[in-house]
Design a protein around this motif. Sequence first.
Motif, PDB file in Angstrom:
ATOM      1  N   LYS A 235       0.151   6.443  -7.044  1.00  0.00           N
ATOM      2  CA  LYS A 235      -0.061   5.030  -7.402  1.00  0.00           C
ATOM      3  C   LYS A 235       1.059   4.180  -6.829  1.00  0.00           C
ATOM      4  O   LYS A 235       2.241   4.455  -7.047  1.00  0.00           O
ATOM      5  CB  LYS A 235      -0.110   4.870  -8.920  1.00  0.00           C
ATOM      6  N   ILE A 236       0.691   3.165  -6.066  1.00  0.00           N
ATOM      7  CA  ILE A 236       1.647   2.224  -5.473  1.00  0.00           C
ATOM      8  C   ILE A 236       1.271   0.820  -5.959  1.00  0.00           C
ATOM      9  O   ILE A 236       0.111   0.419  -5.854  1.00  0.00           O
ATOM     10  CB  ILE A 236       1.583   2.254  -3.923  1.00  0.00           C
ATOM     11  N   GLU A 237       2.238   0.086  -6.472  1.00  0.00           N
ATOM     12  CA  GLU A 237       1.944  -1.257  -6.984  1.00  0.00           C
ATOM     13  C   GLU A 237       2.125  -2.344  -5.920  1.00  0.00           C
ATOM     14  O   GLU A 237       1.480  -3.377  -5.970  1.00  0.00           O
ATOM     15  CB  GLU A 237       2.843  -1.579  -8.196  1.00  0.00           C
ATOM     16  N   GLY A 238       3.012  -2.098  -4.965  1.00  0.00           N
ATOM     17  CA  GLY A 238       3.310  -3.138  -3.975  1.00  0.00           C
ATOM     18  C   GLY A 238       2.535  -2.953  -2.683  1.00  0.00           C
ATOM     19  O   GLY A 238       1.337  -2.698  -2.703  1.00  0.00           O
ATOM     20  N   SER A 239       3.229  -3.069  -1.569  1.00  0.00           N
ATOM     21  CA  SER A 239       2.591  -2.967  -0.250  1.00  0.00           C
ATOM     22  C   SER A 239       2.237  -1.512   0.041  1.00  0.00           C
ATOM     23  O   SER A 239       3.088  -0.731   0.483  1.00  0.00           O
ATOM     24  CB  SER A 239       3.522  -3.511   0.832  1.00  0.00           C
ATOM     25  N   VAL A 240       0.974  -1.192  -0.166  1.00  0.00           N
ATOM     26  CA  VAL A 240       0.523   0.200  -0.048  1.00  0.00           C
ATOM     27  C   VAL A 240       0.568   0.688   1.407  1.00  0.00           C
ATOM     28  O   VAL A 240       0.643   1.881   1.668  1.00  0.00           O
ATOM     29  CB  VAL A 240      -0.881   0.340  -0.694  1.00  0.00           C
ATOM     30  N   GLU A 241       0.600  -0.259   2.357  1.00  0.00           N
ATOM     31  CA  GLU A 241       0.650   0.103   3.778  1.00  0.00           C
ATOM     32  C   GLU A 241       1.898   0.922   4.122  1.00  0.00           C
ATOM     33  O   GLU A 241       1.911   1.654   5.115  1.00  0.00           O
ATOM     34  CB  GLU A 241       0.652  -1.168   4.662  1.00  0.00           C
ATOM     35  N   LEU A 242       2.942   0.789   3.316  1.00  0.00           N
ATOM     36  CA  LEU A 242       4.191   1.516   3.594  1.00  0.00           C
ATOM     37  C   LEU A 242       4.037   3.024   3.430  1.00  0.00           C
ATOM     38  O   LEU A 242       4.738   3.791   4.092  1.00  0.00           O
ATOM     39  CB  LEU A 242       5.295   1.030   2.642  1.00  0.00           C
ATOM     40  N   ALA A 243       3.120   3.446   2.549  1.00  0.00           N
ATOM     41  CA  ALA A 243       3.048   4.872   2.172  1.00  0.00           C
ATOM     42  C   ALA A 243       2.832   5.806   3.374  1.00  0.00           C
ATOM     43  O   ALA A 243       3.567   6.788   3.518  1.00  0.00           O
ATOM     44  CB  ALA A 243       1.989   5.080   1.107  1.00  0.00           C
ATOM     45  N   PRO A 244       1.865   5.551   4.279  1.00  0.00           N
ATOM     46  CA  PRO A 244       1.718   6.440   5.438  1.00  0.00           C
ATOM     47  C   PRO A 244       2.901   6.323   6.406  1.00  0.00           C
ATOM     48  O   PRO A 244       3.293   7.309   7.032  1.00  0.00           O
ATOM     49  CB  PRO A 244       0.432   5.958   6.117  1.00  0.00           C
ATOM     50  N   LEU A 245       3.473   5.122   6.514  1.00  0.00           N
ATOM     51  CA  LEU A 245       4.574   4.901   7.455  1.00  0.00           C
ATOM     52  C   LEU A 245       5.823   5.666   7.035  1.00  0.00           C
ATOM     53  O   LEU A 245       6.619   6.100   7.866  1.00  0.00           O
ATOM     54  CB  LEU A 245       4.901   3.405   7.556  1.00  0.00           C
ATOM     55  N   LEU A 246       5.989   5.841   5.714  1.00  0.00           N
ATOM     56  CA  LEU A 246       7.162   6.554   5.193  1.00  0.00           C
ATOM     57  C   LEU A 246       6.905   8.043   5.011  1.00  0.00           C
ATOM     58  O   LEU A 246       7.766   8.776   4.548  1.00  0.00           O
ATOM     59  CB  LEU A 246       7.593   5.939   3.849  1.00  0.00           C
ATOM     60  N   GLY A 247       5.672   8.478   5.373  1.00  0.00           N
ATOM     61  CA  GLY A 247       5.341   9.891   5.233  1.00  0.00           C
ATOM     62  C   GLY A 247       4.997  10.302   3.806  1.00  0.00           C
ATOM     63  O   GLY A 247       4.946  11.481   3.474  1.00  0.00           O
ATOM     64  N   LEU A 248       4.740   9.304   2.949  1.00  0.00           N
ATOM     65  CA  LEU A 248       4.399   9.599   1.554  1.00  0.00           C
ATOM     66  C   LEU A 248       2.931   9.993   1.403  1.00  0.00           C
ATOM     67  O   LEU A 248       2.575  10.751   0.509  1.00  0.00           O
ATOM     68  CB  LEU A 248       4.708   8.365   0.680  1.00  0.00           C
ATOM     69  N   ALA A 249       2.076   9.474   2.292  1.00  0.00           N
ATOM     70  CA  ALA A 249       0.635   9.723   2.147  1.00  0.00           C
ATOM     71  C   ALA A 249      -0.029   9.866   3.508  1.00  0.00           C
ATOM     72  O   ALA A 249       0.454   9.326   4.508  1.00  0.00           O
ATOM     73  CB  ALA A 249      -0.009   8.568   1.375  1.00  0.00           C
ATOM     74  N   ASP A 250      -1.171  10.583   3.515  1.00  0.00           N
ATOM     75  CA  ASP A 250      -1.980  10.714   4.734  1.00  0.00           C
ATOM     76  C   ASP A 250      -2.808   9.454   4.983  1.00  0.00           C
ATOM     77  O   ASP A 250      -3.175   9.150   6.117  1.00  0.00           O
ATOM     78  CB  ASP A 250      -2.930  11.910   4.608  1.00  0.00           C
ATOM     79  N   GLY A 251      -3.116   8.767   3.900  1.00  0.00           N
ATOM     80  CA  GLY A 251      -3.944   7.571   4.018  1.00  0.00           C
ATOM     81  C   GLY A 251      -3.811   6.711   2.775  1.00  0.00           C
ATOM     82  O   GLY A 251      -3.141   7.082   1.806  1.00  0.00           O
ATOM     83  N   ILE A 252      -4.443   5.551   2.825  1.00  0.00           N
ATOM     84  CA  ILE A 252      -4.431   4.641   1.673  1.00  0.00           C
ATOM     85  C   ILE A 252      -5.851   4.171   1.392  1.00  0.00           C
ATOM     86  O   ILE A 252      -6.711   4.177   2.291  1.00  0.00           O
ATOM     87  CB  ILE A 252      -3.522   3.411   1.927  1.00  0.00           C
ATOM     88  N   ILE A 253      -6.086   3.784   0.148  1.00  0.00           N
ATOM     89  CA  ILE A 253      -7.315   3.056  -0.173  1.00  0.00           C
ATOM     90  C   ILE A 253      -6.880   1.706  -0.712  1.00  0.00           C
ATOM     91  O   ILE A 253      -6.078   1.617  -1.641  1.00  0.00           O
ATOM     92  CB  ILE A 253      -8.196   3.829  -1.162  1.00  0.00           C
TER      93      ILE A 253
END
Length: 205
Positions: A138-156
Motif C-alpha cells: 500500500k502506497i499513499e503518495g506517488s505510487v509511480e515511485l514504487a517500480p523506479l525504486l525496485g519496490l514493485a514490479d508494477g502499480i495499479i
Amino acid sequence: MNKIRIALTKGRVEKEAVKLFDKMKWDISVFADRGRKLIIEIPNTNVEVILAKAPDVITYVEHGVCDLGITGKDMIMEYGGDYFEVADLGFGRCRFALAGEIGSDFYKGHNIKTVASKYTNVTRNYFETKGMDTDIVKIEGSVELAPLLGLADGIIDIVETGATLIENGLEVKEYIADISTRLIVNPVSMKMKKSEIDEIINLMS
C-alpha cells in the motif's frame, strides 16, 4: 418537507458537482464564499450538502447520516458497501490501469509479482480474477515511485492521460476499469424519502 443530505467529495468532484447543481437551477452562490464551512444549505431547497473526503462520503451514506453521496467509481470499487449506485454523473472520467516500466513484461517469469497501489482491494480483486498470487504494497503518495525504486514490479492506479506515467518511465500494461463520478443512495432513505430522492436523481440525470 424531509431534509435531504448529500455527501460530496471535496476537491475536483466538488467543482464539477457545483456546475451540475447550477444546471439543475440550484443557487450555487453559497459555494463561492463558503470559507471553511463543511455543511452548506442550498437556498430555497430542502437540501444540505456535506463536504467530505472521498472514503467518508461512502461511510456517511452507509450509516444513513447522509441520504445521497457523490463520489468516484474508484471509491465504490475499493470500499464496497451497503448502498445503491443509482446514476453515472459522467464527469471525472478516467481508468484504472496496471502499469510498469516501459518495455518490461509484467507477466514474465514465475515469481510472485509485487504490485504497489493505494487501492489494495481493487488490486487484490483484479489479480484474483486472473488466478494470480501477488504481494500488494500500500502506497499513499506517488505510487509511480514504487517500480523506479525496485519496490514493485508494477502499480495499479488511476490514469487520465498517461502523461505522468511516461514522464516517470512507466507505461500502461492493461486497462482494468472505466471510472467516473457516481451518485449513491442510502437504502433506508430510498424508501423513506423516495419522492424527494427520485426528484434529485432525475434532475441530476
